[in-house]
Design a protein around this motif. Structure first.
Motif, PDB file in Angstrom:
ATOM      1  N   UNK A 243       0.842  -1.205   0.000  1.00 57.28           N
ATOM      2  CA  UNK A 243       0.000   0.000   0.000  1.00 57.28           C
ATOM      3  C   UNK A 243       0.875   1.252   0.000  1.00 57.28           C
ATOM      4  N   UNK A 244       1.914   1.248   0.819  1.00 52.27           N
ATOM      5  CA  UNK A 244       2.810   2.402   0.892  1.00 52.27           C
ATOM      6  C   UNK A 244       3.502   2.634  -0.450  1.00 52.27           C
ATOM      7  N   UNK A 245       3.999   1.572  -1.067  1.00 55.97           N
ATOM      8  CA  UNK A 245       4.678   1.701  -2.355  1.00 55.97           C
ATOM      9  C   UNK A 245       3.741   2.259  -3.414  1.00 55.97           C
ATOM     10  N   UNK A 246       2.521   1.741  -3.466  1.00 56.19           N
ATOM     11  CA  UNK A 246       1.546   2.229  -4.442  1.00 56.19           C
ATOM     12  C   UNK A 246       1.195   3.699  -4.193  1.00 56.19           C
ATOM     13  N   UNK A 247       1.044   4.052  -2.913  1.00 55.12           N
ATOM     14  CA  UNK A 247       0.687   5.430  -2.583  1.00 55.12           C
ATOM     15  C   UNK A 247       1.787   6.395  -3.009  1.00 55.12           C
ATOM     16  N   UNK A 248       3.033   6.077  -2.677  1.00 54.87           N
ATOM     17  CA  UNK A 248       4.148   6.963  -3.037  1.00 54.87           C
ATOM     18  C   UNK A 248       4.326   7.027  -4.548  1.00 54.87           C
ATOM     19  N   UNK A 249       4.095   5.911  -5.236  1.00 50.97           N
ATOM     20  CA  UNK A 249       4.232   5.898  -6.686  1.00 50.97           C
ATOM     21  C   UNK A 249       3.197   6.808  -7.341  1.00 50.97           C
ATOM     22  N   UNK A 250       1.989   6.845  -6.796  1.00 53.01           N
ATOM     23  CA  UNK A 250       0.946   7.692  -7.368  1.00 53.01           C
ATOM     24  C   UNK A 250       1.058   9.136  -6.920  1.00 53.01           C
ATOM     25  N   UNK A 251       1.471   9.350  -5.660  1.00 52.16           N
ATOM     26  CA  UNK A 251       1.605  10.724  -5.159  1.00 52.16           C
ATOM     27  C   UNK A 251       2.815  11.430  -5.752  1.00 52.16           C
ATOM     28  N   UNK A 252       3.895  10.689  -6.002  1.00 49.99           N
ATOM     29  CA  UNK A 252       5.140  11.221  -6.541  1.00 49.99           C
ATOM     30  C   UNK A 252       5.593  12.486  -5.819  1.00 49.99           C
ATOM     31  N   UNK A 253       5.828  12.405  -4.520  1.00 47.10           N
ATOM     32  CA  UNK A 253       6.309  13.581  -3.768  1.00 47.10           C
ATOM     33  C   UNK A 253       7.756  13.889  -4.139  1.00 47.10           C
TER      34      UNK A 253
END
Length: 383
Positions: A76-86
């Motif tokens: 979940x964390x990996x997917x979130x960071x990949x989509x958020x692209x901070x």
């Protein structure tokens, strides 16, 4: 700049306060902040909805001390960071297995990673609990080298980690900060409500490492009289075993956990003396908040608290025989109002000089900029 902040929203603890204050301040300065926090699996609604600025990471258990993520939390964390692209990820470490894989996730996504390392410590290893915390530091030290920067709260803590093998250039000393406009001296009716002429306050967890019983024993032994009250603010695993033996007949008022910030400020503004008898600490936000409200403060030299109060900004105890030291000090605080007032003024001055939230955020901004530019860390020169 877009910052993805990984931390906690509950249960209430210093980590939660740190995350709330820092992220709110970053938002106030115009940054975009996405908050990724742990939640029980039944509290997570839609793990694929990352468009919002808040993302829930599923966990099996969370406490004030540590967090156990669910098996799918890493995905979940990996997917979130990949989509958020901070632009950068800042992890306020929660003593979780996820802390150890986070560098790999960010490396794979090519996102710079900063951490804040919170665990309390006693560099002198004077008690059993400090031995447990030493193990935590030894466990984390090899992995902290995998973060681009690791924020610690004091030079003592930095030196401790360097001795454990963390490269010095990875460590940045940025102390906790307090909103000195909110936490400031002011009027309060609490002493009148408690029928107290002199009010002493402890605020924090009621747990072994906080050593609250040493304060309670000293208070009971000192017999300061009916005009003095001791307010205990907080809850924890030792409440049930301590309250029956230290009650209102001894002038001890158990206020429990106070969620409302304004009410906590009101308590501190009413206090004459703030006491923190801990065996282990990092850099106590409760102590800084009391100091910012102009309260005379007493704390042990555990963690960085002694460093905060050094050179006359408060009274520093050793973690050995805390109850005996307090038995001597408490009557002095009762009888010498001018000394208490002077210590409160010095405490406020110290916070204004070194521990404001504004200064904290400015230092954090510079660290982010340096990490993004790939510049080496400029180490603090203060010993």
């Amino acid at each position: 700049m877009h910052i993805a902040w990984i931390g906690k929203k509950s249960p209430f603890c210093g980590n939660v306060t740190y995350g709330r204050e820092v992220t709110n301040s970053l938002l106030d300065r115009g940054y975009q902040v996405s908050f990724l926090h742990f939640a029980q699996e039944e509290e997570v609604d839609d793990l694929s909805a990352f468009g919002n600025q808040e993302v829930s990471l599923p966990c099996l258990y969370k406490s004030q001390v540590y967090t156990i993520p669910s098996p799918k939390a890493s995905k979940v964390l990996t997917q979130a960071l990949d989509q958020l692209r901070p632009d950068i990820v800042h992890a306020s470490l929660t003593l979780s297995p996820l802390d150890f894989v986070l560098p790999e996730i960010c490396e794979e996504l090519n996102i710079p990673l900063v951490a804040t390392f919170h665990p309390p410590f006693d560099g002198k290893r004077r008690n059993l609990k400090s031995g447990t915390q030493l193990f935590t530091y030894q466990l984390y030290a090899p992995f902290l080298a995998n973060y681009h920067r690791v924020i610690v709260f004091s030079q003592l803590q930095r030196n401790f980690l360097v001795r454990l093998g963390v490269p010095p250039e990875k460590l940045a000393v940025i102390p906790n900060g307090v909103d000195v406009q909110k936490y400031s001296p002011g009027p309060s009716n609490l002493k009148y409500q408690l029928n107290a002429q002199r009010l002493f306050v402890y605020q924090g967890r009621i747990a072994t490492e906080k050593n609250v019983e040493a304060l309670l024993k000293a208070w009971k032994r000192s017999n300061l009289g009916s005009s003095c009250k001791l307010a205990i603010v907080g809850n924890g695993p030792l409440c049930a075993s301590l309250r029956p033996f230290y009650g209102e007949e001894f002038g001890i008022i158990w206020l429990g956990f106070v969620a409302d910030e304004e009410q906590r400020i009101d308590i501190l503004r009413a206090a004459d003396v703030f006491v923190l008898p801990s065996l282990l600490e990092g850099l106590s936000l409760s102590l800084l908040e009391a100091m910012s409200c102009g309260v005379a403060c007493v704390a042990t030299d555990a963690g960085a608290d002694g460093e905060v109060l050094e050179d006359g900004a408060g009274v520093v105890l050793t973690t050995h025989r805390v109850s005996s030291q307090l038995s001597t000090l408490l009557p002095l605080f009762r009888d010498h109002l001018e000394w208490t007032t002077l210590l409160g003024q010095k405490a406020r001055k110290r916070v204004l000089e070194r521990y404001t939230l504004s200064r904290n955020i400015t230092q954090l901004e510079k660290l982010y900029a340096d990490v993004l530019k790939g510049q080496p860390l400029q180490l603090s020169r203060r010993a």
